[in-house]
Design a protein around this motif. Structure first.
Motif, short mmCIF file in Angstrom:
data_model
loop_
_atom_site.label_atom_id
_atom_site.label_comp_id
_atom_site.label_asym_id
_atom_site.label_seq_id
_atom_site.Cartn_x
_atom_site.Cartn_y
_atom_site.Cartn_z
N CYS A 29 0.30 -1.09 -0.20
CA CYS A 29 0.25 -0.19 0.02
C CYS A 29 1.68 1.32 0.16
CB CYS A 29 -0.51 0.22 1.13
SG CYS A 29 -0.48 0.54 2.35
N GLN A 30 0.49 2.51 -0.43
CA GLN A 30 0.74 3.61 0.17
C GLN A 30 1.47 4.05 1.15
OE1 GLN A 30 -2.54 3.53 0.11
NE2 GLN A 30 -3.08 5.51 1.39
N HIS A 31 1.79 3.32 2.06
CA HIS A 31 1.67 3.73 3.13
C HIS A 31 3.37 3.04 3.86
CE1 HIS A 31 -2.47 4.14 4.39
NE2 HIS A 31 -1.73 5.30 5.21
N SER A 32 3.91 2.01 2.28
CA SER A 32 5.42 1.45 2.23
C SER A 32 5.95 2.45 2.34
CB SER A 32 5.30 0.82 0.97
OG SER A 32 4.37 -0.46 1.35
N THR A 33 7.66 2.27 2.77
CA THR A 33 8.02 2.87 3.49
C THR A 33 9.97 2.29 1.67
OG1 THR A 33 9.35 1.67 4.63
CG2 THR A 33 8.20 3.14 5.92
N LYS A 34 10.32 2.75 1.93
CA LYS A 34 11.45 2.38 0.80
C LYS A 34 11.91 0.76 1.30
CE LYS A 34 13.36 6.61 -0.76
NZ LYS A 34 14.20 7.75 -1.00
N THR A 35 12.61 0.22 2.54
CA THR A 35 13.22 -0.54 2.77
C THR A 35 12.00 -1.39 3.22
OG1 THR A 35 13.79 0.58 5.48
CG2 THR A 35 14.75 1.07 3.97
N LYS A 36 10.62 -1.24 3.52
CA LYS A 36 9.93 -2.01 4.07
C LYS A 36 8.15 -1.95 3.56
CE LYS A 36 7.76 -4.53 8.16
NZ LYS A 36 6.96 -3.67 9.78
N PRO A 37 7.55 -3.10 2.72
CA PRO A 37 6.98 -2.41 1.95
C PRO A 37 5.26 -3.13 3.06
CG PRO A 37 8.04 -4.49 1.88
CD PRO A 37 8.59 -4.65 2.41
N LEU A 38 4.44 -2.41 3.50
CA LEU A 38 3.17 -2.77 4.29
C LEU A 38 2.15 -2.74 3.18
CD1 LEU A 38 3.89 0.47 6.33
CD2 LEU A 38 4.02 -1.74 7.16
N TYR A 39 1.19 -4.09 3.77
CA TYR A 39 -0.06 -4.85 2.74
C TYR A 39 -0.78 -4.51 3.68
CZ TYR A 39 4.20 -7.15 0.49
OH TYR A 39 5.27 -7.03 -0.01
N PRO A 40 -1.78 -3.85 3.20
CA PRO A 40 -2.82 -3.99 3.70
C PRO A 40 -3.83 -5.05 4.17
CG PRO A 40 -3.49 -3.90 1.47
CD PRO A 40 -2.11 -3.58 1.59
N ALA A 41 -4.21 -4.75 5.74
CA ALA A 41 -5.36 -6.02 6.39
C ALA A 41 -6.59 -5.80 5.64
CB ALA A 41 -4.85 -5.61 7.12
N ALA A 42 -7.57 -6.55 6.29
CA ALA A 42 -9.08 -6.47 5.65
C ALA A 42 -9.62 -4.67 6.25
CB ALA A 42 -9.48 -7.41 5.82
N ILE A 43 -9.44 -4.30 7.62
CA ILE A 43 -9.53 -3.33 7.93
C ILE A 43 -8.78 -2.09 8.08
CG2 ILE A 43 -10.47 -4.42 10.40
CD1 ILE A 43 -8.31 -3.24 11.65
N HIS A 44 -7.71 -2.25 6.39
CA HIS A 44 -6.97 -1.48 6.32
C HIS A 44 -8.23 -0.09 5.95
CE1 HIS A 44 -4.07 1.19 3.42
NE2 HIS A 44 -3.72 0.64 4.63
N GLY A 45 -7.38 0.94 6.58
CA GLY A 45 -8.17 2.09 6.65
C GLY A 45 -9.12 2.79 6.97
N THR A 46 -10.41 1.36 8.12
CA THR A 46 -11.23 2.00 8.82
C THR A 46 -10.64 1.95 10.41
OG1 THR A 46 -11.73 -0.12 9.05
CG2 THR A 46 -12.49 0.84 7.37
N GLY A 47 -11.76 2.78 10.32
CA GLY A 47 -10.85 3.24 12.28
C GLY A 47 -10.15 3.56 13.61
N LYS A 48 -9.52 2.97 13.84
CA LYS A 48 -8.42 4.05 14.75
C LYS A 48 -7.08 2.80 13.83
CE LYS A 48 -10.50 6.35 17.85
NZ LYS A 48 -11.28 6.71 19.63
#
Length: 125
Positions: A29-48
């Motif tokens: 997802c767009q929250h990834s950094t150059k050194t660590k890719p981040l993958y969205p969970a099912a609740i990505h973007g919802t809630g806190k």
């Protein structure tokens, strides 16, 4: 998560250790950094996004959620310090009414009949 006395911050929107199958099925997802890719969970973007997990003085797991990581880190530090000093107070404890505490006390204590009647009258005021 650690033992009593520790509080940890977790990112609810991104799995901390996604499996290879999960990575293959999802784009970083767009929250990834150059050194660590981040993958969205099912609740990505919802809630806190940020969660503080800890065990209270009785060993019960507690969770609190925050929009900002700095707020979650600050709360985790405060909780950890309170637990280690033995000064942690359960936030739910303040929600119990005096009437319910009094009723529980009446039911658990041994009284003479006249004392029980007087105590019951005082609690119902």
């Amino acid at each position: 998560m650690g033992t009593s006395g520790t509080a940890s911050v977790y990112d609810r929107w991104h799995p901390s250790r996604p499996s290879e199958a999960f990575k293959a099925a999802h784009e970083p997802c767009q929250h990834s950094t150059k050194t660590k890719p981040l993958y969205p969970a099912a609740i990505h973007g919802t809630g806190k996004q940020w969660q503080v997990r800890y065990r209270d003085a009785d060993g019960k797991q507690r969770k609190e959620h925050f929009h900002k990581k700095t707020d979650a880190n600050n709360r985790a530090s405060a909780i950890q310090a309170d637990l280690q000093r033995g000064q942690y107070i359960d936030p739910q404890a303040g929600k119990e009414t005096l009437a319910s505490v009094g009723q529980r006390w009446l039911e658990s204590a041994l009284h003479k009949d006249s004392t029980a009647e007087s105590a019951r009258a005082c609690i119902q005021l």
